[in-house]
Enzyme design. Sequence first.
Site, PDB file in Angstrom:
ATOM      1  N   ASP A  35       0.860  -1.176   0.000  1.00 33.00           N
ATOM      2  CA  ASP A  35       0.000   0.000   0.000  1.00 33.00           C
ATOM      3  C   ASP A  35       0.908   1.242   0.000  1.00 33.00           C
ATOM      4  O   ASP A  35       2.144   1.153   0.111  1.00 33.00           O
ATOM      5  CB  ASP A  35      -0.977  -0.019   1.193  1.00 33.00           C
TER       6      ASP A  35
HETATM    7  C1  NOJ Z   1      -4.189   3.713   0.177  1.00 33.21           C
HETATM    8  C2  NOJ Z   1      -5.323   2.739   0.259  1.00 33.21           C
HETATM    9  O1  NOJ Z   1      -5.251   2.006   1.467  1.00 33.21           O
HETATM   10  C3  NOJ Z   1      -5.388   1.760  -0.891  1.00 33.21           C
HETATM   11  O2  NOJ Z   1      -6.571   1.028  -0.788  1.00 33.21           O
HETATM   12  C4  NOJ Z   1      -5.273   2.487  -2.207  1.00 33.21           C
HETATM   13  O3  NOJ Z   1      -5.400   1.598  -3.276  1.00 33.21           O
HETATM   14  C5  NOJ Z   1      -3.937   3.197  -2.235  1.00 33.21           C
HETATM   15  N1  NOJ Z   1      -3.857   4.161  -1.150  1.00 33.21           N
HETATM   16  C6  NOJ Z   1      -3.676   3.921  -3.542  1.00 33.21           C
HETATM   17  O4  NOJ Z   1      -4.405   5.091  -3.601  1.00 33.21           O
END
Ligand code: NOJ
Length: 713
Positions: free
Chosen positions: A234
């Site tokens: 993430d």
């Molecule tokens: C943080 C989020 O937890 C995740 O679900 C998302 O895909 C990413 N950022 C990218 O924006």
Amino acid sequence: MAQRDGSHGYPPDYLGADIRAGRCGAVINVVDASAVNELQRIARQESRLGIPLLVGRDVIHGFRTILPIPLGQAATWNPGLVRAGARMAAEEAAAAGVNWTFAPMLDITRDPRWGRIAESLGEDPYLASRLGEAMIRGFQGKELAEPDALAACAKHIAGYGAVEGGRDYAATSIPEIDLRNVYLPPFQAAVRCGVATMMPSFSELNGVPATANRFLLTQVLREEWGFDGVVVSDWDSVCQLCVHGTAGDKAHAALLAVTAGTDMEMTGDAYNEHLGELVALGTLDPCTVDEAVARILRLKFRLGLFDARRSPAKGLPARPSRAAIETARLAAEQSVVLLKNNGPVLPLSIEQLDTVAVIGPLADAPWEQLGTWVFDGDPGETVTPLCAIESLAGGHLKVRHVPAMVHSRGRAGPGFDEAVETARNSDVVLLFLGEEAILSGEAHCRADIGLPGDQLELVRQLHSAGKPVVAVIMAGRPLALTQVLDHVDAVLFAWHPGTMGGQAIAELLFGLRCPSGKLPVTFPRMVGQVPIYYSQKNTGKPPSPAEVVHIDDIDPQAAQTSLGMVSFHLDAGYRPLFPFGFGLSYTQFHYGDIFVRPLEVSPGERITIGAEVTNAGAVAGEEVVQLYVRDVVGSVTRPVRELKGFLRVQLEPGEKRRVEFALDTDALAFHGADLRWAAEPGEFRAWIGGDSDAELGVNFRLSGTPAMAGVTS
Ligand code: NOJ
């Protein structure tokens, strides 16, 4: 192995050098077709190895045409429609050059405080698995190499929905038996249906942050399930291992993440800065890096990035297609759940009304009704309820609009007086309440899940105007609506319904369509009941109405004594406000003639469970027929019931349909105390009905000798 953020300025200007130097194999947040095309040209023609880029974007519930939030889509209980929605979103996103989405989110959650419940497919592993598969198939299309396919990403493995206190990013502690029976099944289903990528959660699981959790990312995902796709971290979560306190510095974080099985780092610079040096020092086995790189390359080949089929992105057409608009409208229609309808006040009849009052902060809020995670949707294309009601009303009905509050968090003021006055002078009040988009989603958690601001006071004041009040609630989570229900005649719960939400709501209100959504998550009476979910355990002292005492009914004269001695809250009882699977219709469905065949099934055989469903009302409608099963005696305690099948059926007035569900005995299996997956011989009970309180039941047996847990010979 590095994904770079392209959301600042014109990305080729500042990412070009990294792409040429081989320090960037993927980008996120570039959605301008010409910028994507230029980045791909640089990668193909000017980088040493000529490898094209993965282009990622959070296409969570639509790209330009916005579908209901995922929790709303889950309320459709319609995998075919969910798949069509994801297909439509993929087509729109691919036109902008995107080839990878970070969806579906498959986190099971039983906590409406958690803002990300909006992105989830609800509380139940079976429902989330079936709908997650549908989304993956929709995004990935017939074949990943097709020009309009997106690689899907099942996220966030695993247990993120169980964050302490419903606070985003907090720790999770989940016994392995629950992890395997509740939280992991949707991810395993995703692997089985060919999901291209996975993302570990931001949170820690039992002390080990998911990004560096070898048990999850290697043992379970790759060794047990055979996943050969890409694991992407993430956002910056590799570097955050230092903040969690399991890595001393970024080099250590990179080492932990890559050896655990995280192939690509989303933003962050730990991999770019340290993997080479770790290999040179002999700390990191180069084979680990080779394997991660091979998985990323395999994905690029699977996506057809090396073929001519993925030609330069053309960009989006000037308007969304008719098909996209209709998919969004139908998804919104089927996502709306009718929670209450006294009278019945709904559906409204244009002919019998003269004036309607359209009141509330969400009646005409084009951006808010789109919900969380909308980057590419255009609120200019939104159809709000006000706009749809006005157009349906034509010249036949006067529509008076009073927002009453500037936004959902607003306080009582002069707008309330105007609203009450308008209500008095109208035949019916349509009251649009709820949460704005910003109140749910990532990091947007709430400790109080009532209506924000002074909306409850607005409900009370409008009730006193003496006209029928229909509340339409748009929100990113289940709300505690106990007090609202006391003051309104009908409630439609519309989640955040997306671009076409207003149209769908207006058509439902005026009876052009019949409500058919069902709750994918239990609605508590009050927040203190959380977690409350239908598949709970029985306990040794289960409650029943006769044993439950309410705090207000305790006799002040009686000597202090024990109350109830069963599992309940003195101030909330033990029942939720609305159970999982619940949803009313403008017609009534009756269930009867349940059967099971055979009555005793052998391991490996099929069992068929069915019932007759009748539309006993006067209008056509759709019902979601649900099958629940309980394993009556297990070697470990089993949930009081578990969803094992569902089917949406359309029935004309008076029409009867026999609905059957065929189960393999594997559908009765679970992970036991030794974590082995097995179905245990013995007695089972099945129920079929329109929600998780279904009463029509039948028993059957799985043959064999029941295990006597804990008994040794
Ligand atoms: C943080 C989020 O937890 C995740 O679900 C998302 O895909 C990413 N950022 C990218 O924006």
